[in-house]
Design a protein around this motif. Sequence first.
Motif, PDB file in Angstrom:
ATOM      1  N   GLY A   1       0.679  -1.225   0.355  1.00 45.09           N
ATOM      2  CA  GLY A   1       0.397   0.028   0.091  1.00 45.09           C
ATOM      3  C   GLY A   1       1.183   1.700   0.427  1.00 45.09           C
ATOM      4  N   THR A   2       0.763   2.440   0.602  1.00 44.81           N
ATOM      5  CA  THR A   2       1.467   3.336   0.503  1.00 44.81           C
ATOM      6  C   THR A   2       2.889   3.126   1.526  1.00 44.81           C
ATOM      7  OG1 THR A   2      -0.663   4.726   1.237  1.00 44.81           O
ATOM      8  CG2 THR A   2       0.468   5.278   2.123  1.00 44.81           C
ATOM      9  N   SER A   3       2.648   2.110   1.909  1.00 42.86           N
ATOM     10  CA  SER A   3       4.301   2.266   2.713  1.00 42.86           C
ATOM     11  C   SER A   3       5.135   1.852   1.465  1.00 42.86           C
ATOM     12  CB  SER A   3       3.962   0.693   3.816  1.00 42.86           C
ATOM     13  OG  SER A   3       3.504   1.488   4.626  1.00 42.86           O
ATOM     14  N   ALA A   4       4.599   0.678   0.226  1.00 47.64           N
ATOM     15  CA  ALA A   4       5.459   0.937  -1.265  1.00 47.64           C
ATOM     16  C   ALA A   4       5.388   1.152  -1.702  1.00 47.64           C
ATOM     17  CB  ALA A   4       4.593  -0.720  -1.474  1.00 47.64           C
TER      18      ALA A   4
ATOM     19  N   ILE B   1       9.245  -1.410   4.682  1.00 54.10           N
ATOM     20  CA  ILE B   1       8.522  -0.367   5.610  1.00 54.10           C
ATOM     21  C   ILE B   1       7.209  -1.017   6.192  1.00 54.10           C
ATOM     22  CG2 ILE B   1       8.047   1.603   4.791  1.00 54.10           C
ATOM     23  CD1 ILE B   1      10.434   2.163   2.967  1.00 54.10           C
ATOM     24  N   SER B   2       7.032  -0.288   6.942  1.00 57.40           N
ATOM     25  CA  SER B   2       5.321  -0.817   7.266  1.00 57.40           C
ATOM     26  C   SER B   2       5.601   0.470   8.752  1.00 57.40           C
ATOM     27  CB  SER B   2       5.987  -2.433   7.817  1.00 57.40           C
ATOM     28  OG  SER B   2       4.343  -2.577   9.049  1.00 57.40           O
ATOM     29  N   GLN B   3       4.175   1.081   8.566  1.00 59.34           N
ATOM     30  CA  GLN B   3       4.160   2.084   9.643  1.00 59.34           C
ATOM     31  C   GLN B   3       3.223   1.233  10.748  1.00 59.34           C
ATOM     32  OE1 GLN B   3       1.742   3.828  11.950  1.00 59.34           O
ATOM     33  NE2 GLN B   3       0.693   2.257  11.236  1.00 59.34           N
ATOM     34  N   SER B   4       2.273  -0.008  10.744  1.00 59.73           N
ATOM     35  CA  SER B   4       2.326  -0.615  11.962  1.00 59.73           C
ATOM     36  C   SER B   4       2.827  -1.930  12.608  1.00 59.73           C
ATOM     37  CB  SER B   4       1.047  -1.796  12.048  1.00 59.73           C
ATOM     38  OG  SER B   4       0.918  -2.770  10.427  1.00 59.73           O
ATOM     39  N   GLY B   5       4.123  -2.609  11.451  1.00 54.99           N
ATOM     40  CA  GLY B   5       5.004  -3.209  11.885  1.00 54.99           C
ATOM     41  C   GLY B   5       3.997  -4.938  12.465  1.00 54.99           C
ATOM     42  N   GLU B   6       2.676  -4.717  11.597  1.00 51.29           N
ATOM     43  CA  GLU B   6       2.367  -6.061  11.903  1.00 51.29           C
ATOM     44  C   GLU B   6       1.771  -6.476  10.730  1.00 51.29           C
ATOM     45  OE1 GLU B   6       2.619  -7.490  14.858  1.00 51.29           O
ATOM     46  OE2 GLU B   6       3.170  -6.081  16.263  1.00 51.29           O
ATOM     47  N   THR B   7       1.331  -5.953   9.309  1.00 54.47           N
ATOM     48  CA  THR B   7       1.240  -5.826   8.532  1.00 54.47           C
ATOM     49  C   THR B   7       1.368  -7.047   7.983  1.00 54.47           C
ATOM     50  OG1 THR B   7       1.350  -3.993   7.406  1.00 54.47           O
ATOM     51  CG2 THR B   7       0.940  -6.142   5.429  1.00 54.47           C
ATOM     52  N   MET B   8       0.603  -9.199   8.109  1.00 55.17           N
ATOM     53  CA  MET B   8       0.940 -10.141   7.681  1.00 55.17           C
ATOM     54  C   MET B   8       2.083 -10.408   6.447  1.00 55.17           C
ATOM     55  SD  MET B   8       1.180 -12.922   9.631  1.00 55.17           S
ATOM     56  CE  MET B   8      -0.306 -13.236  10.985  1.00 55.17           C
TER      57      MET B   8
ATOM     58  N   ALA C   1      -6.467   6.042   6.811  1.00 54.62           N
ATOM     59  CA  ALA C   1      -5.767   6.182   5.602  1.00 54.62           C
ATOM     60  C   ALA C   1      -4.456   6.724   6.156  1.00 54.62           C
ATOM     61  CB  ALA C   1      -5.900   7.461   4.593  1.00 54.62           C
ATOM     62  N   SER C   2      -3.171   5.942   4.868  1.00 51.50           N
ATOM     63  CA  SER C   2      -1.752   6.767   5.982  1.00 51.50           C
ATOM     64  C   SER C   2      -1.717   8.151   5.433  1.00 51.50           C
ATOM     65  CB  SER C   2      -0.761   5.368   5.338  1.00 51.50           C
ATOM     66  OG  SER C   2       0.385   6.221   6.159  1.00 51.50           O
ATOM     67  N   THR C   3      -1.079   9.098   6.896  1.00 48.04           N
ATOM     68  CA  THR C   3      -0.249  10.384   6.103  1.00 48.04           C
ATOM     69  C   THR C   3       0.806  10.811   6.444  1.00 48.04           C
ATOM     70  OG1 THR C   3      -2.030  11.017   7.780  1.00 48.04           O
ATOM     71  CG2 THR C   3      -3.317  11.449   5.235  1.00 48.04           C
TER      72      THR C   3
ATOM     73  N   LEU D   1      -5.141   6.453  -4.473  1.00 44.76           N
ATOM     74  CA  LEU D   1      -5.194   5.517  -3.268  1.00 44.76           C
ATOM     75  C   LEU D   1      -5.582   6.073  -2.943  1.00 44.76           C
ATOM     76  CD1 LEU D   1      -4.504   2.749  -2.607  1.00 44.76           C
ATOM     77  CD2 LEU D   1      -2.259   3.313  -1.159  1.00 44.76           C
ATOM     78  N   LYS D   2      -4.750   7.098  -2.184  1.00 38.72           N
ATOM     79  CA  LYS D   2      -6.611   8.202  -0.669  1.00 38.72           C
ATOM     80  C   LYS D   2      -7.443   8.223  -1.139  1.00 38.72           C
ATOM     81  CE  LYS D   2      -4.015   7.935   1.899  1.00 38.72           C
ATOM     82  NZ  LYS D   2      -2.836   6.626   2.238  1.00 38.72           N
ATOM     83  N   LEU D   3      -7.675   8.635  -2.634  1.00 38.56           N
ATOM     84  CA  LEU D   3      -9.038   9.079  -3.440  1.00 38.56           C
ATOM     85  C   LEU D   3     -10.341   8.356  -3.443  1.00 38.56           C
ATOM     86  CD1 LEU D   3     -10.653  11.812  -3.512  1.00 38.56           C
ATOM     87  CD2 LEU D   3      -9.858  11.450  -6.036  1.00 38.56           C
ATOM     88  N   LYS D   4      -9.212   7.156  -3.542  1.00 37.59           N
ATOM     89  CA  LYS D   4      -9.904   5.686  -3.545  1.00 37.59           C
ATOM     90  C   LYS D   4     -10.929   4.686  -2.092  1.00 37.59           C
ATOM     91  CE  LYS D   4      -7.119   3.898  -6.543  1.00 37.59           C
ATOM     92  NZ  LYS D   4      -5.995   2.885  -7.109  1.00 37.59           N
ATOM     93  N   GLU D   5      -9.774   5.064  -1.412  1.00 33.31           N
ATOM     94  CA  GLU D   5      -9.605   4.538   0.503  1.00 33.31           C
ATOM     95  C   GLU D   5     -11.446   5.090   0.929  1.00 33.31           C
ATOM     96  OE1 GLU D   5      -5.923   5.387   1.693  1.00 33.31           O
ATOM     97  OE2 GLU D   5      -6.220   3.863   2.618  1.00 33.31           O
ATOM     98  N   ILE D   6     -10.758   6.245   1.299  1.00 34.42           N
ATOM     99  CA  ILE D   6     -11.308   7.734   1.850  1.00 34.42           C
ATOM    100  C   ILE D   6     -12.444   7.912   0.474  1.00 34.42           C
ATOM    101  CG2 ILE D   6      -9.675   7.799   3.486  1.00 34.42           C
ATOM    102  CD1 ILE D   6      -9.509  10.496   2.609  1.00 34.42           C
TER     103      ILE D   6
HETATM  104  C1  F6R Z   1      -3.039   3.410   2.733  1.00 33.70           C
HETATM  105  C2  F6R Z   1      -2.636   2.709   4.446  1.00 33.70           C
HETATM  106  C3  F6R Z   1      -2.260   1.192   3.452  1.00 33.70           C
HETATM  107  C4  F6R Z   1      -1.531   1.031   4.098  1.00 33.70           C
HETATM  108  C5  F6R Z   1      -0.915  -0.611   4.107  1.00 33.70           C
HETATM  109  C6  F6R Z   1       0.497  -1.188   4.670  1.00 33.70           C
HETATM  110  O1  F6R Z   1      -3.485   4.519   3.677  1.00 33.70           O
HETATM  111  O2  F6R Z   1      -2.808   2.894   5.150  1.00 33.70           O
HETATM  112  O3  F6R Z   1      -2.526   0.849   2.194  1.00 33.70           O
HETATM  113  O4  F6R Z   1      -0.575   1.801   3.819  1.00 33.70           O
HETATM  114  O5  F6R Z   1      -1.826  -1.563   4.755  1.00 33.70           O
HETATM  115  O6  F6R Z   1       0.592  -0.866   6.589  1.00 33.70           O
HETATM  116  P1  F6R Z   1       1.758  -0.923   6.910  1.00 33.70           P
HETATM  117  O7  F6R Z   1       2.864   0.137   6.588  1.00 33.70           O
HETATM  118  O8  F6R Z   1       0.860  -0.931   8.338  1.00 33.70           O
HETATM  119  O9  F6R Z   1       2.455  -2.240   6.580  1.00 33.70           O
END
Ligand code: F6R
Length: 369
Positions: free
Chosen positions: A58-61, A103-110, A156-158, A241-246
């Motif tokens: 997603g956004t992290s990519a 790269i992961s915001q959450s650090g939990e993306t499977m 949505a990630s910003t 992506l932002k526009l699709k998501e929200i």
């Molecule tokens: C987009 C969004 C998702 C995450 C994706 C990865 O706004 O939030 O596309 O970027 O699910 O998540 P993380 O970074 O947590 O691995």
Amino acid sequence: EKGGFPSFMEKEIFDQPAAVADTLLGRSDADGRLTLDELRIDAEELTKISKIVVLACGTSAYAGSVAKYAIESWCRIPVEVELSHEFRYREPIVDENTLIVSISQSGETMDTLMAVRYAKEQGAKTMSICNTNGSTIPRESDAVLYTHAGPEIAVASTKAFLAQITATYLLGLYLAQLRGNLFQGQIKDILADLGKIPSKIQDILDRSDEIKELARSMADASSVLFLGRHVGYPVAMEGALKLKEIAYIHAEGFAAGELKHGPIALIDDGQPVFVVVPSPRGRDSLHSKVVSNIQEVRARGAKTLVIAEDGDDSVKDFSEWVFYVPETPTLLMPLLATVPLQIFACELASAKGFDVDQPRNLAKSVTVE
Ligand code: F6R
């Protein structure tokens, strides 16, 4: 907790000067020497790396796609960016000289976790760029570079996105320092440019009404396209992506050079097209190519919505609407050009009455495969 904002998403968009500043904080000295002590991978080992593979979703990519331009330019190391769920289901070629940067915001993306585990089994070194202290991906990686965006609540990630891009720049500059690809003075100059980004983002936020007005006027749009080249390409993808998501609007991002290979057939009267224009002070061919792309879609009836750099007069005649972002070196431009697109999506979705923090069908952290 929303700090007076109508949504967490809007608050987090406005948190971005701090997200970038805090991610830069304490990571270099006055001479521009980077000290990423927390990395925990031997400097010696890092100098031996022959390839970097960025894994994310997603956004992290898209943060990874921005990183590719900067790291290849500064360090001359090949960088591949791959979606974690694609990487893990083929037979990727990695070895002990490969640096995996997840790269992961959450650090939990499977999917990202599984891809990192797989790469580790193949002997690769693994580094995590992550926003969540002590989460699974950084715990299982050889090294971690934390982004300091603070907790991101909106789905949505910003701000995490801008912090991720910032962290990859720090990594790129650190590798360039270790490997001698850039002079110390060059690194210092780039860090100085990065240091100016937070106030430039603030400048954009201070003019958010211009973007919000456009967004409200487009609440009935059924499709919006986004074009970019070079680092503007991942920015266009992220804007879509932002526009699709929200806002649940059909949106697509394209590399501007692909237009004539298909997507230009989509353009007809009134089709809104955002175009991310690179600096006219950068590589000249890049700027002029994008300006031609604006003309091409406009000639076919597109409503052209342009993000350009302050002082760029060349786009005015071909645009319905222009938003100027402050000057910055091309490689750093995504940290500015993304912001108006985030504000646009957030305002348009709000105008349609949607809950921007909790979009339908989406979860903040995707812990299933
Ligand atoms: C987009 C969004 C998702 C995450 C994706 C990865 O706004 O939030 O596309 O970027 O699910 O998540 P993380 O970074 O947590 O691995």
